[in-house]
Design a protein around this motif. Sequence first.
Motif, mmCIF file in Angstrom:
data_model
loop_
_atom_site.group_PDB
_atom_site.id
_atom_site.type_symbol
_atom_site.label_atom_id
_atom_site.label_comp_id
_atom_site.label_asym_id
_atom_site.label_seq_id
_atom_site.Cartn_x
_atom_site.Cartn_y
_atom_site.Cartn_z
ATOM 1 N N VAL A 252 -39.685 -52.321 64.565
ATOM 2 C CA VAL A 252 -39.551 -51.225 63.604
ATOM 3 C C VAL A 252 -38.337 -51.454 62.706
ATOM 4 C CG1 VAL A 252 -38.954 -48.774 63.403
ATOM 5 C CG2 VAL A 252 -40.779 -49.490 64.951
ATOM 6 N N ILE A 253 -37.210 -51.840 63.302
ATOM 7 C CA ILE A 253 -36.004 -52.092 62.514
ATOM 8 C C ILE A 253 -36.244 -53.196 61.481
ATOM 9 C CG2 ILE A 253 -33.666 -53.034 62.647
ATOM 10 C CD1 ILE A 253 -33.335 -51.499 65.294
ATOM 11 N N ASN A 254 -36.873 -54.267 61.903
ATOM 12 C CA ASN A 254 -37.138 -55.374 60.980
ATOM 13 C C ASN A 254 -38.116 -54.980 59.878
ATOM 14 O OD1 ASN A 254 -35.411 -57.289 62.143
ATOM 15 N ND2 ASN A 254 -36.922 -57.823 63.704
ATOM 16 N N ASP A 255 -39.071 -54.101 60.210
ATOM 17 C CA ASP A 255 -39.998 -53.606 59.179
ATOM 18 C C ASP A 255 -39.276 -52.729 58.158
ATOM 19 O OD1 ASP A 255 -42.132 -54.910 60.309
ATOM 20 O OD2 ASP A 255 -42.918 -53.164 61.372
ATOM 21 N N LEU A 256 -38.265 -51.990 58.613
ATOM 22 C CA LEU A 256 -37.558 -51.067 57.733
ATOM 23 C C LEU A 256 -36.556 -51.761 56.821
ATOM 24 C CD1 LEU A 256 -36.850 -48.083 60.167
ATOM 25 C CD2 LEU A 256 -38.006 -47.890 57.966
ATOM 26 N N ILE A 257 -35.921 -52.809 57.312
ATOM 27 C CA ILE A 257 -34.802 -53.436 56.602
ATOM 28 C C ILE A 257 -35.091 -53.737 55.125
ATOM 29 C CG2 ILE A 257 -33.488 -55.594 56.446
ATOM 30 C CD1 ILE A 257 -33.097 -55.455 59.461
ATOM 31 N N PRO A 258 -36.257 -54.287 54.761
ATOM 32 C CA PRO A 258 -36.484 -54.594 53.341
ATOM 33 C C PRO A 258 -36.435 -53.374 52.427
ATOM 34 C CG PRO A 258 -38.085 -55.732 54.732
ATOM 35 C CD PRO A 258 -37.377 -54.757 55.610
ATOM 36 N N TYR A 259 -36.636 -52.184 52.980
ATOM 37 C CA TYR A 259 -36.673 -50.969 52.172
ATOM 38 C C TYR A 259 -35.327 -50.240 52.148
ATOM 39 C CZ TYR A 259 -41.721 -51.568 52.720
ATOM 40 O OH TYR A 259 -43.000 -52.079 52.723
ATOM 41 N N LEU A 260 -34.399 -50.659 53.009
ATOM 42 C CA LEU A 260 -33.140 -49.936 53.140
ATOM 43 C C LEU A 260 -32.089 -50.416 52.159
ATOM 44 C CD1 LEU A 260 -32.901 -49.788 57.053
ATOM 45 C CD2 LEU A 260 -33.781 -48.031 55.488
ATOM 46 N N GLU A 279 -26.298 -55.166 70.387
ATOM 47 C CA GLU A 279 -26.833 -56.261 69.576
ATOM 48 C C GLU A 279 -27.349 -55.739 68.241
ATOM 49 O OE1 GLU A 279 -29.832 -58.345 71.739
ATOM 50 O OE2 GLU A 279 -28.512 -58.830 73.422
ATOM 51 N N ARG A 280 -28.088 -54.634 68.276
ATOM 52 C CA ARG A 280 -28.648 -54.065 67.038
ATOM 53 C C ARG A 280 -27.540 -53.548 66.127
ATOM 54 N NH1 ARG A 280 -32.848 -51.316 71.080
ATOM 55 N NH2 ARG A 280 -34.357 -53.027 71.182
ATOM 56 N N PHE A 281 -26.523 -52.938 66.734
ATOM 57 C CA PHE A 281 -25.372 -52.439 65.972
ATOM 58 C C PHE A 281 -24.741 -53.581 65.179
ATOM 59 C CE2 PHE A 281 -20.803 -51.725 65.636
ATOM 60 C CZ PHE A 281 -20.719 -50.429 65.140
ATOM 61 N N THR A 282 -24.495 -54.707 65.859
ATOM 62 C CA THR A 282 -23.864 -55.864 65.218
ATOM 63 C C THR A 282 -24.776 -56.480 64.166
ATOM 64 O OG1 THR A 282 -22.676 -56.302 67.295
ATOM 65 C CG2 THR A 282 -22.780 -58.094 65.665
ATOM 66 N N TYR A 283 -26.052 -56.601 64.491
ATOM 67 C CA TYR A 283 -27.023 -57.197 63.567
ATOM 68 C C TYR A 283 -27.133 -56.371 62.287
ATOM 69 C CZ TYR A 283 -31.705 -58.369 61.758
ATOM 70 O OH TYR A 283 -32.765 -58.714 60.966
ATOM 71 N N LEU A 284 -27.262 -55.072 62.427
ATOM 72 C CA LEU A 284 -27.423 -54.219 61.245
ATOM 73 C C LEU A 284 -26.132 -54.108 60.444
ATOM 74 C CD1 LEU A 284 -29.717 -51.505 62.823
ATOM 75 C CD2 LEU A 284 -30.309 -53.017 60.934
ATOM 76 N N LYS A 285 -24.995 -54.190 61.125
ATOM 77 C CA LYS A 285 -23.718 -54.157 60.415
ATOM 78 C C LYS A 285 -23.610 -55.337 59.453
ATOM 79 C CE LYS A 285 -18.745 -53.672 61.225
ATOM 80 N NZ LYS A 285 -17.681 -53.574 62.265
ATOM 81 N N SER A 286 -24.165 -56.479 59.881
ATOM 82 C CA SER A 286 -24.139 -57.664 59.012
ATOM 83 C C SER A 286 -24.978 -57.467 57.763
ATOM 84 C CB SER A 286 -24.632 -58.894 59.784
ATOM 85 O OG SER A 286 -26.034 -58.820 60.027
ATOM 86 N N LYS A 287 -25.873 -56.498 57.810
ATOM 87 C CA LYS A 287 -26.734 -56.199 56.661
ATOM 88 C C LYS A 287 -26.308 -54.908 55.962
ATOM 89 C CE LYS A 287 -30.723 -58.658 58.499
ATOM 90 N NZ LYS A 287 -30.663 -59.687 57.427
#
Length: 630
Positions: A252-260, A279-287
Amino acid sequence: MQPSVIFVIGVSGVGKSTIGKLLSEELKISFFDGDDFHPESNVQKMSNGIALVDEDRYSWLQNLNELAKTQVKNLKSCVIVCSALKQSYRDILENTIEKNSKWIFLKGSFELIKERLDNRKGHFMGSKLLESQFNILEEPKNALHIDVKSTQKDIVKSIKENLENKSEFGLFGLGVMGKSLSRNLANNGFKMSLFNRHVDNLEVDVAKNFKNQFTELSEAQPFDDLGAFVNSLQKPRKIMLMVNAGKTTDYVINDLIPYLSKGDILIDGGNSNYKKTLERFTYLKSKNIQFIGTGVSGGEEGALKGPSIMPGGDKDSYNKIKDYLEAIAAKDKNGKACCTFIGTEGSGHFVKMVHNGIEYVEMQLLAEAYILLKNSGKNPDEIADVLETWKITTNSYLLEITIDILRKKENNDWLIHKIMDKAGNKGTGNWTTIATAELGIPSSMITTALFARYSSFFKDERIAASKSFNTIKFDVSSFNADDIHKAYQFARIVNHYQGFKLINEASKKHSWSLNLSELARIWTNGCIIRSDLMENLVEEFKTTDNLLSSKKLIEELNVLKPSIKKVVAESIIKEQPIPALTDAISFLNSFSKADSTANIIQAQRDYFGAHTYQRNDDVSGKFYHTNWQE
């Protein structure tokens, strides 16, 4: 198009006039400053540093209402700025034009607004009157809340997006919990967008059909197209994910990222593993996407009426969503939300995981109390009667529902007799057991309760084993229902000690700085483990982080100890398994001994592995090794 009266409200100094004027220019509609409509007597009082009273404001508010009604009658939209600090004031302002009214609430801290007022020259409102405004302020529920720390440009942009039918909060996933939380948010006046995936012939128009079932969702926007869902939200977007933990969350997170966009906030409200949350916190922070891992407890009913909420992540990110989470949370005995910022990274999901571990034990203890009372010859109604008496001193949500379960009948027999004795689990008990082993904390009762569920699942093997071993008919001879109650109380104290000990040690290891008293407080309502005992722990944790150092609890355990010794000893002799009660007394017996058997263990380790040992007669802490075969 229906004309709108946009009321921009807040205490003096938040920038109502500036924002209102900029907004009117952006929307190309008329602007009115409420201060210009004060009678001279009001202006004179405020200039002299005298706060207005309701009588002073009444005619002023009525004048502004007449102005607004005239605008609507002439089919003209407008912006009106005024303080409107109380709901009663706002009721006067929108009298007969409720459907045309839109409310924008500009908010900021007392310190920030005071600084602005101190720097402002030539205005009749001085900073010394600011405290009186904050004292009477009643924050509006049905308004767009805007933090004035943002730039004027961003504030106007955010307001405009909202007025263009942008939702302020999105909920992704309409399972049982997602649906209940959606209705809770709507009932608290938040404008929402709802999303559920589209699967041909299986999940079609889920969000749309759900919206149409409940009147409180009449203003919600339903979607099964992901891009449209995300684009329906105000920036920074706030999206709560209510999907299955594990790989589904990552998908779900990966599907959402292109729209965020940068600064958008994702809130994971599922039972995710706290390590994955980090892990998700760190990954999304990079984006440049903000992530909040949030424990939610209370089940379907709690999610609808008010759950206990445990958000963990970045504090600034939490502050941007706290109004939503605290509004929908249960309230404690003082009316404060059972929601608080837990700590950084995966701390929110960690404490929810341990919450579930404590829950496993509480359920197992009630099951063991039930079987002991059943073996004493009582039927389910009679057992329920006994448990009813326990509510006087040891009430809890789980005790209450157990009583309801025992009274439930089907075809003139108790339903409990028809339920297969195989208990499932969804993983959090397993994760808690792993965490207690990794951290080296003896939270043995959680492990025992988990293994009791595991054992129950092997029904066929248990039936076969029952035929291979002689069993003794159980009867109660040396203890009674009061002893069972006291044993239950004893074990619950040990369970809560172990659970909070695990949380505290994890907090130290990960530098989370968790507040155990505040954590106990948000578990006093809304969640599955709410209880009278939890209420008491709020106060206990204000003076200690170790329940076994509490004089009050030590005295209570010593009073209860003889009963649990009798119950456990007799049950072992009569071959009645009560693993959680047994573990409770076994743990305290072991933990409360100054000298243990570990000296033999350490000598054995040194013998075969040269692991060394320390000596009682050497206070330096030096480690020794012995050649044991010489």
